[in-house]
Scaffold this motif. Structure first.
Motif, short mmCIF file in Angstrom:
data_model
loop_
_atom_site.label_atom_id
_atom_site.label_comp_id
_atom_site.label_asym_id
_atom_site.label_seq_id
_atom_site.Cartn_x
_atom_site.Cartn_y
_atom_site.Cartn_z
N GLU A 459 0.65 -1.24 -0.07
CA GLU A 459 -0.03 -0.07 -0.03
C GLU A 459 0.84 1.17 0.21
O GLU A 459 2.09 1.18 0.57
CB GLU A 459 -0.89 -0.12 1.21
CG GLU A 459 -1.92 -0.99 1.36
CD GLU A 459 -2.84 -0.95 2.51
OE1 GLU A 459 -2.26 -0.14 3.41
OE2 GLU A 459 -3.74 -1.68 2.54
N CYS A 460 0.32 2.41 -0.50
CA CYS A 460 1.16 3.71 -0.56
C CYS A 460 1.32 4.00 0.72
O CYS A 460 0.56 4.11 1.75
CB CYS A 460 0.31 4.75 -1.18
SG CYS A 460 1.08 6.34 -1.12
N PRO A 461 2.61 4.19 1.05
CA PRO A 461 3.16 4.59 2.55
C PRO A 461 2.47 6.06 2.83
O PRO A 461 2.53 6.34 4.07
CB PRO A 461 4.62 4.50 2.57
CG PRO A 461 4.88 4.62 0.90
CD PRO A 461 3.87 4.19 0.30
N VAL A 462 1.97 6.75 1.97
CA VAL A 462 1.53 8.27 2.25
C VAL A 462 0.13 8.21 2.28
O VAL A 462 -0.62 8.60 3.32
CB VAL A 462 2.00 9.09 1.13
CG1 VAL A 462 1.22 10.52 1.52
CG2 VAL A 462 3.54 9.18 1.17
N CYS A 463 -0.65 7.42 1.34
CA CYS A 463 -2.19 7.48 1.63
C CYS A 463 -2.80 6.14 1.50
O CYS A 463 -4.03 6.04 1.73
CB CYS A 463 -2.70 8.29 0.26
SG CYS A 463 -2.44 7.03 -1.38
N ALA A 464 -2.06 5.01 1.67
CA ALA A 464 -2.47 3.79 2.12
C ALA A 464 -3.36 3.17 0.54
O ALA A 464 -4.04 2.07 0.92
CB ALA A 464 -3.15 3.84 3.18
N ARG A 477 3.56 1.99 -8.30
CA ARG A 477 2.98 3.20 -8.25
C ARG A 477 1.87 3.52 -7.50
O ARG A 477 1.07 2.43 -7.47
CB ARG A 477 2.65 3.79 -9.72
CG ARG A 477 3.71 4.11 -10.41
CD ARG A 477 3.57 4.32 -11.96
NE ARG A 477 4.64 4.29 -12.67
CZ ARG A 477 5.45 5.45 -12.48
NH1 ARG A 477 5.51 6.44 -11.97
NH2 ARG A 477 6.65 5.05 -13.29
N CYS A 478 1.54 4.53 -6.81
CA CYS A 478 0.27 4.93 -6.28
C CYS A 478 -0.66 5.62 -7.25
O CYS A 478 0.00 6.75 -7.67
CB CYS A 478 0.61 5.65 -5.02
SG CYS A 478 -1.00 6.55 -4.48
N ILE A 479 -1.61 5.13 -7.66
CA ILE A 479 -2.40 6.00 -8.90
C ILE A 479 -3.56 6.86 -8.08
O ILE A 479 -4.54 7.26 -8.89
CB ILE A 479 -2.66 5.07 -9.89
CG1 ILE A 479 -3.90 3.89 -9.32
CG2 ILE A 479 -1.60 4.50 -10.64
CD1 ILE A 479 -4.62 3.11 -10.51
N ASN A 482 -5.13 12.02 -5.56
CA ASN A 482 -5.08 12.89 -4.66
C ASN A 482 -4.07 12.44 -3.27
O ASN A 482 -4.01 12.90 -2.23
CB ASN A 482 -6.51 13.16 -4.00
CG ASN A 482 -7.21 14.02 -4.89
OD1 ASN A 482 -6.78 15.14 -5.56
ND2 ASN A 482 -8.60 13.71 -5.24
N CYS A 483 -3.26 11.56 -3.49
CA CYS A 483 -2.35 11.18 -2.57
C CYS A 483 -1.60 12.48 -2.20
O CYS A 483 -1.06 13.10 -2.97
CB CYS A 483 -1.51 10.01 -3.36
SG CYS A 483 0.17 9.72 -2.32
N GLU A 484 -1.35 12.39 -1.01
CA GLU A 484 -0.56 13.48 -0.55
C GLU A 484 0.60 14.15 -0.99
O GLU A 484 1.27 15.17 -1.52
CB GLU A 484 -0.61 13.60 0.83
CG GLU A 484 -0.87 15.03 1.58
CD GLU A 484 -0.64 14.86 3.22
OE1 GLU A 484 0.25 15.64 3.66
OE2 GLU A 484 -1.54 14.03 3.76
N ALA A 485 1.49 12.73 -1.45
CA ALA A 485 2.78 13.20 -1.88
C ALA A 485 2.73 13.41 -3.24
O ALA A 485 3.60 14.35 -3.79
CB ALA A 485 3.33 11.66 -1.84
N GLN A 486 1.60 13.38 -4.17
CA GLN A 486 1.79 13.77 -5.37
C GLN A 486 0.90 15.02 -5.72
O GLN A 486 0.74 15.46 -6.33
CB GLN A 486 0.99 12.68 -6.25
CG GLN A 486 1.52 11.26 -6.12
CD GLN A 486 1.00 9.94 -6.58
OE1 GLN A 486 0.35 10.30 -7.71
NE2 GLN A 486 0.73 8.95 -5.89
N VAL A 487 0.02 15.40 -4.49
CA VAL A 487 -1.03 16.02 -4.82
C VAL A 487 -0.76 17.57 -5.39
O VAL A 487 -1.07 18.34 -6.04
CB VAL A 487 -2.26 15.91 -3.84
CG1 VAL A 487 -1.75 17.07 -2.55
CG2 VAL A 487 -3.36 16.75 -4.28
ZN ZN Z 1 -0.40 7.47 -2.42
#
Ligand code: ZN
Ligand code: AMP
Length: 721
Positions: A459-464, A477-479, A482-487
Motif C-alpha cells: 500500500e502507498c506509504p503516504v495515502c494507503a 506506483r500509487c495511482i 489525491n495522494c498527498e505525496a503527489q497532490v
Molecule cells: Zn499514495
C-alpha cells in the motif's frame, strides 16, 4: 594526423560532394570518386570523434553518408571492409567467441601517495642502474579495457580483457565506436600486424543522460560509467551499442610484427621491444619511447592521450603532475581514477621486465577513493510526484569523495533483489564525479544471523491506496491522484497553461494554499475560501477577483484540457485530444475496455492500460463526480454543441497581434470548427487573418491571389454564434 594542406583539400572535396548532394547530380560517379567520398567521411569522423572539432554539421555528414550507402547499394563490389558504412547494420551478435590475446593484458601495481611513488622510483633506479629516469605520465582512464588487432592496416579483431590471457571477441560492437578507425596506415611504420590497448569510456554527460532515461523507465541505472562502458561492450544488439556513444583512448602498443620478418603469435610482452629495436635498426622510423608510441598512434588517427600525457625527468615532476591532474579530475568530460606512470624508454622497460602480475616499468597512482563501505540500517519508501514508490536506504554516514552520504536510492524492488540487500548488510557504495551515489554491491558473506529481509509495501506509504505495478515495468506506483505525496505537483499541473489554464494561480500559490491547509486536492480548487485567502498577505481584492474569475472560467474548458490536466500517466496533450473526441461524457470511459481504447488512433497498449486503470479506480471516479457536482463540465462540448465543420476544408494563418482574441484561442476555434492551421504562407492557404503590426507573412500572402486577407473582426464573424 591530417596536415593543414590535406585538411584544406578534404574540406574542398567535402564542399564539392555536398553540392552534388544538393544538386542531386550524383549518377555519374565512378569508382575512384567513391574512394574520395570515403576519405571525406573518414576525415569528418576523425574531426568529430577524435579531435572533437567538427567542420561540418551532423546533417551534412548524414547526407554524405547516405550518398555513400546508396552508391554501395548500387555497386556492391566497391564495398571495402574499412568503408565508413561498414560500422553499421551488423545486426545481432549471438555469442561472444573467446579469443587469446597476442600478449597477455597485465594489471598495474598501485600507489596512493608521494611516498609510494618515491619508493617505486628508487627501486626502478636501482634496477636500471641510473640516477634519474624519464617517465611518461598519463591519465588512468576508468572504463573497460579493450585490445585491438590491425592486420595489413585493417581492424581485424577487438577483444575484451577477460582474464588477461583470453577475452571475448567484440569486433562487431567495437566497430560501432566511431573513434576506432576501421583502418590505419601502420605499414607506413613498417608494421604488418599490431596489437594495441586502450580503454572504452562513456563520457559523464552521456552516462548521466543514459542513467536518467533508465531511471525514468524504472530500470536500475548503472553504478558508474565504468560498469556502463563494460556492459555496453557486451550487448548483443550492435545498433544499441552504437546508440550508447562510447568513446575510446588508446594508450599502449603491446605487439608489433615487422613486415619482412613476421613472427608467429607470441606471448611475451618483451617481443614488442625486440621488434621496436629491429625496426629502428632497419630505420623504419618506429618510435623507441612510450610517448613516441602515443604520438605514432595519434598520427595514425587514433585517439591517444597525446595531449593529456606529460614526459618528465625524475619523480618529483611526476608527483607534481599527478597532483595537478587530481584537481582537474572533476572538470574532465570522462572519468579517471588515477594516473599511470610509465618508464618512457622502451629499451629500459625491457630491462626492468615484469612480474607475473604487473610490469615493473609502470605504476598506477590512485586518486582518493570514491567508494566506501557502510551499513544498511533501514529502508524508507518514498512516493514521488508521479506516484512512483522508491525505496531509499538509510545508511551509516560515510565519507565518499569528500561528501558524507547518509541515504542512497535503491530504485526499485527488482534492483533490491538483484543487489541482494538485507537490513544490517555491509554495502559498498560509490559516487563518481557529480553522479548521485549508488550501491555497487552488498557483502552477503558478512551477514550475521540478525540480517532481515526488506519488505516492499503493498500500500502507498503516504495515502494507503493499494500500489499497482503495470506489466513490463519495474516500478510500483500509487495511482491515487489525491495522494498527498503527489497532490501538490498534480494541482500545479491541473491549473497549468496547457491544462485547465487557470490564470493567476501559479506554482507558488498552489504551494502556499496547500501549506496553509486551504487546498488539499484537485476538487479543492473549486472550494477555495476566498475569504481565507483575503486574509493572507499580498492578496488584495483585485487579485482575488481575478483568481475567482479564472477559476470560474475554467469550469467550461474543453474536455481535452481537463483530461490532460488529470495527469494520467502516458497521456500527453495529443492523446488527451484523441480521448476527448472518443466520448460525449468523460465518465463514458468507465464503459470502455482496454481493447476499445487501443482501437483509438495513436493509443497503444501502454496508454490504453493506463487510461483504463485511471477510470476503473474508485477514488478517481469519486473525484470526477465531485468535480461535476462542483460545476466542472465533463461533457464533450464540441460533440454536444455541434459547432464543428463550419470552417471545414479551410486553411488559416494568423499574423500580427490580435486585439480581441488570444492567438492560441483563435487557432483553437479554427480547429474546433473543422478548419486547419498552416505553419507558413503558401498557395494552400485560404485565409490570412491580419492583426496589428503584421509582418512578412502579409507581404508574401499579397503575392498569392487565391489567399483571402481578412481582419480579426471578419474572422470572428465567420465563427458560428
Ligand atoms: Zn499514495
Ligand atoms: P587495474 O585494473 O587497477 O589493475 O589497472 C590496470 C588497468 O588500468 C588496465 O588493465 C587498463 O584497463 C587500465 N588503464 C587505464 N588507463 C591506463 C593507461 N593510461 N595505461 C595503462 N593502463 C590503463
Amino acid at each position: 594526423m591530417y596536415q593543414q594542406e590535406q585538411t584544406i583539400v578534404l574540406q574542398q572535396k567535402t564542399a564539392v560532394w555536398l553540392l552534388s548532394v544538393n544538386g542531386g547530380n550524383t549518377t555519374e560517379i565512378v569508382s575512384a570518386d567513391i574512394e574520395t567520398l570515403k576519405d571525406v567521411l573518414r576525415f569528418h569522423e576523425y574531426r568529430y570523434y577524435v579531435q572533437n572539432d567538427p567542420l561540418i554539421s551532423d546533417a551534412e555528414y548524414d547526407s554524405l553518408f547516405k550518398l555513400l550507402q546508396q552508391f554501395e547499394k548500387e555497386n556492391p563490389s566497391l564495398i571495402t571492409p574499412d568503408s565508413p558504412t561498414q560500422r553499421v547494420g551488423a545486426g545481432l551478435v549471438n555469442d561472444f567467441v573467446k579469443v587469446a590475446h597476442l600478449v597477455p593484458m597485465l594489471s598495474l601495481e598501485n600507489s596512493y601517495n608521494a611516498t609510494d611513488l618515491l619508493d617505486w622510483d628508487r627501486k626502478a633506479k636501482e634496477l636500471a642502474g641510473l640516477d634519474e629516469i624519464e617517465y611518461c605520465v598519463e591519465p588512468k582512464f576508468d572504463g573497460a579495457s579493450i585490445s585491438l588487432i590491425y592486420d595489413h592496416n585493417l581492424l581485424a579483431r577487438a577483444a575484451t580483457r577477460g582474464d588477461g590471457v583470453v577475452g571475448d571477441d567484440i569486433t562487431l560492437n567495437t566497430k560501432q565506436i566511431k573513434s576506432v578507425p576501421l583502418s590505419a596506415k601502420f605499414s607506413g611504420y613498417g608494421i604488418e600486424q599490431v596489437e594495441i590497448r586502450g580503454e572504452v569510456l562513456i563520457n559523464k554527460n552521456n552516462f548521466k543522460k543514459y542513467n536518467d532515461k533508465l531511471i525514468e523507465e524504472g530500470i536500475p541505472p548503472f553504478a558508474n560509467p565504468r560498469n556502463s562502458a563494460a556492459g555496453s561492450l557486451r550487448i548483443k544488439d550492435t545498433a544499441e551499442v552504437g546508440r550508447r556513444n562510447l568513446e575510446v583512448f588508446l594508450y599502449h602498443v603491446s605487439y608489433a610484427a615487422n613486415i619482412d620478418n613476421r613472427k608467429p603469435v607470441i606471448s611475451q610482452q618483451t617481443e614488442l621491444h625486440e621488434v621496436a629495436v629491429q625496426l629502428s635498426t632497419t630505420n623504419n622510423g618506429q618510435p623507441l619511447t612510450h610517448s613516441g608510441m602515443l604520438e605514432m598512434l595519434w598520427h595514425l588517427g587514433f585517439r591517444s592521450p597525446k595531449k593529456e600525457m606529460k614526459v618528465v625527468r625524475g619523480i618529483s615532476g611526476v608527483i607534481q603532475y599527478v597532483e595537478e591532474f587530481e584537481v582537474k579530475r572533476d572538470g574532465l568530460p570522462y572519468e579517471i581514477d588515477g594516473m599511470v606512470i610509465k618508464v618512457n624508454d622502451l629499451g629500459l622497460q625491457e630491462k626492468l621486465g615484469m612480474t607475473s602480475h604487473h610490469p615493473r616499468w609502470a605504476i598506477a597512482f590512485k586518486f582518493k577513493a570514491r567508494q566506501g563501505t557502510s551499513e544498511l540500517r533501514s529502508v524508507e519508501f518514498q512516493v514521488g510526484r508521479t506516484g512512483a514508490v522508491t525505496p531509499v536506504a538509510k545508511i551509516a554516514p560515510v565519507l565518499v569523495g569528500g561528501v558524507t552520504v547518509t541515504s542512497i536510492s535503491i530504485h526499485n524492488e527488482e534492483y533490491m533483489k538483484e543487489k541482494d540487500l538485507m537490513l544490517g548488510d555491509t554495502i559498498l557504495i560509490e559516487r563518481s564525479g557529480d553522479v548521485i551515489p549508488q550501491i555497487v554491491k552488498s557483502f552477503p558473506e558478512l551477514r550475521t544471523a540478525t540480517g532481515s529481509s526488506i519488505q516492499f509495501p503493498t500500500e502507498c506509504p503516504v495515502c494507503a491506496h493499494p500500489l499497482f505495478k503495470p506489466a513490463g515495468e519495474a516500478v510500483w506506483r500509487c495511482i491515487n491522484i489525491n495522494c498527498e505525496a503527489q497532490v501538490v505537483e498534480r494541482i500545479i499541473h491541473f491549473v497549468s497553461k496547457d491544462a485547465m489554464d487557470i490564470k493567476n494561480f501559479g506554482d507558488a500559490n498552489v504551494r502556499k494554499f496547500y501549506e496553509m491547509g486551504l487546498l488539499k486536492d484537485v476538487p479543492g480548487i473549486y472550494r477555495l475560501s476566498f475569504e481565507a485567502i483575503g486574509k493572507l498577505e499580498g492578496f488584495g481584492k483585485k487579485s482575488i477577483d481575478n483568481l475567482q474569475t479564472a477559476i470560474e472560467n475554467s469550469k467550461s474548458q474543453p474536455l481535452h484540457r481537463l483530461i490532460y490536466g488529470l495527469g494520467i500517466r502516458y497521456c500527453g496533450e495529443n492523446t488527451a485530444k484523441t480521448l476527448a473526441n472518443a466520448v460525449t461524457h468523460l465518465l463514458d470511459f468507465r464503459d470502455l475496455s482496454e481493447e476499445q481504447l487501443q482501437n483509438l488512433e495513436d493509443v497503444g497498449v501502454k496508454v490504453a492500460g493506463s487510461v483504463y486503470r485511471f477510470f476503473h479506480d474508485a477514488d478517481n471516479l469519486r473525484m470526477l463526480e465531485d468535480l461535476e457536482q462542483l460545476g466542472i463540465s465533463l461533457k464533450n462540448q464540441k460533440k454536444q454543441a455541434n459547432i464543428s465543420n463550419s470552417l471545414s476544408g479551410q486553411a488559416f494563418l494568423f499574423t500580427g497581434s490580435l486585439v480581441q482574441l488570444k492567438r492560441s484561442d483563435a487557432e483553437e476555434m479554427v480547429e474546433k470548427n473543422g478548419g486547419k492551421i498552416l505553419s507558413g504562407v503558401s498557395s494552400k492557404l485560404n485565409y490570412l487573418v491580419v492583426g496589428e503590426d503584421a509582418g512578412s507573412k502579409l507581404e508574401k500572402a499579397k503575392k498569392i491571389q487565391s489567399i483571402k486577407i481578412i481582419t480579426e473582426e471578419e474572422f470572428i464573424k465567420m465563427l458560428p454564434t
